[in-house]
Design a protein around this motif. Structure first.
Motif, PDB file in Angstrom:
ATOM      1  N   LEU A  26       0.821  -1.218   0.000  1.00  0.00           N
ATOM      2  CA  LEU A  26       0.000   0.000   0.000  1.00  0.00           C
ATOM      3  C   LEU A  26       0.851   1.263   0.000  1.00  0.00           C
ATOM      4  CD1 LEU A  26      -2.747  -1.047   2.577  1.00  0.00           C
ATOM      5  CD2 LEU A  26      -2.851  -1.156   0.089  1.00  0.00           C
ATOM      6  N   ASN A  33      -5.986   3.704  -1.224  1.00  0.00           N
ATOM      7  CA  ASN A  33      -5.592   2.910  -0.060  1.00  0.00           C
ATOM      8  C   ASN A  33      -4.194   3.315   0.382  1.00  0.00           C
ATOM      9  OD1 ASN A  33      -7.904   0.846   0.142  1.00  0.00           O
ATOM     10  ND2 ASN A  33      -7.373   0.854  -2.026  1.00  0.00           N
ATOM     11  N   THR A  78      -4.455   1.573   5.755  1.00  0.00           N
ATOM     12  CA  THR A  78      -5.776   1.086   5.375  1.00  0.00           C
ATOM     13  C   THR A  78      -5.930  -0.381   5.773  1.00  0.00           C
ATOM     14  OG1 THR A  78      -5.866   2.600   3.484  1.00  0.00           O
ATOM     15  CG2 THR A  78      -7.369   0.723   3.447  1.00  0.00           C
ATOM     16  N   LEU A 113     -10.646  -2.614   1.931  1.00  0.00           N
ATOM     17  CA  LEU A 113     -10.001  -1.813   0.893  1.00  0.00           C
ATOM     18  C   LEU A 113     -11.019  -0.976   0.137  1.00  0.00           C
ATOM     19  CD1 LEU A 113      -7.535  -4.509  -0.451  1.00  0.00           C
ATOM     20  CD2 LEU A 113      -6.916  -2.463   0.859  1.00  0.00           C
TER      21      LEU A 113
END
Length: 225
Positions: free
Chosen positions: A68, A213, A217, A222
């Motif tokens: 991410l 995201n 997160t 998501l």
């Protein structure tokens, strides 16, 4: 939040990991209540070419928090497993070099999207086993969208658990690939449903909440455009 062209989203997409949601490709049939579930084929191709031209790299759903925090990547997902995605989308994915995850309704493979007809809309033919094997052979991915596409928060816990767990087992047994990614039907989830997804051994779950995201997160919640 609807994504149509890259320009308004370019800077935002570079702040984290964007995930795009698609359903059907082609013109909506007469009687379709949710016309927003259909995207013209030419627009889908244009979107992928725009992303490529801007330097965005295709990525699978994240394997962990580290995925991410790598900007410049984009994830493509399709909900439901509609046959028109195999027909129209797979050639474009091959042409542009993108990969996508198709979330499948395990008990309805090769049948129709019955939940849409039950809601008074138009159902769609779903990919059959041969088409899904072709999808996988082309380097595309699959995930679970439950067994029958119910509203999970409205089910008793045992039935919700069966929808979530059995769909994973059925898909893995049928196609011989790990199924680690889950999609909440209708974007319908709560803490209890999320816990059942964790219990079933999924790595990620996607919602219909909009946004990119970020490293903090929740991988079981998501966001998608």
């Amino acid at each position: 939040m609807y994504y149509t062209a890259l320009a308004p989203f370019r800077a935002l997409f570079r702040t984290g990991l964007p995930i795009l949601t698609y359903h059907s490709l082609g013109a909506p049939p007469r009687g379709a209540h949710l016309k927003g579930l259909y995207l013209p084929v030419r627009l889908f191709r244009r979107q992928l070419l725009e992303l490529r031209a801007a330097g965005f790299e295709p990525a699978p759903l994240p394997a962990g928090p580290a995925d991410l925090s790598r900007p410049g990547r984009v994830v493509l997902t399709f909900d439901d497993g509609c046959r028109n995605v195999h027909q129209h989308g797979l050639p474009i994915l091959r042409e542009t070099g993108f990969c996508a995850t198709q979330f499948l309704v395990a008990d309805l493979i090769g049948r129709r999207s019955e939940w849409q007809a039950h809601a008074g809309g138009r159902d769609e033919p779903l990919m059959d086993e041969a088409e899904l094997r072709d999808w996988l052979a082309a380097g595309q991915r699959i995930g679970s969208h439950t067994c029958t596409h119910p509203w999970l928060t409205r089910l008793p816990p045992d039935r919700a658990r069966e929808e979530i767990l059995a769909s994973r087992r059925k898909l893995e047994d049928r196609f011989g690939v790990p199924v680690l990614d889950f999609c909440y039907p209708y974007g319908d989830w709560n803490a209890r449903v999320r816990d059942l997804v964790v219990e079933a051994g999924y790595r990620t779950a996607v919602t219909t909440d909009a946004g990119v995201n970020l490293p903090n997160t929740d991988l079981l919640a998501l966001r998608r455009f």
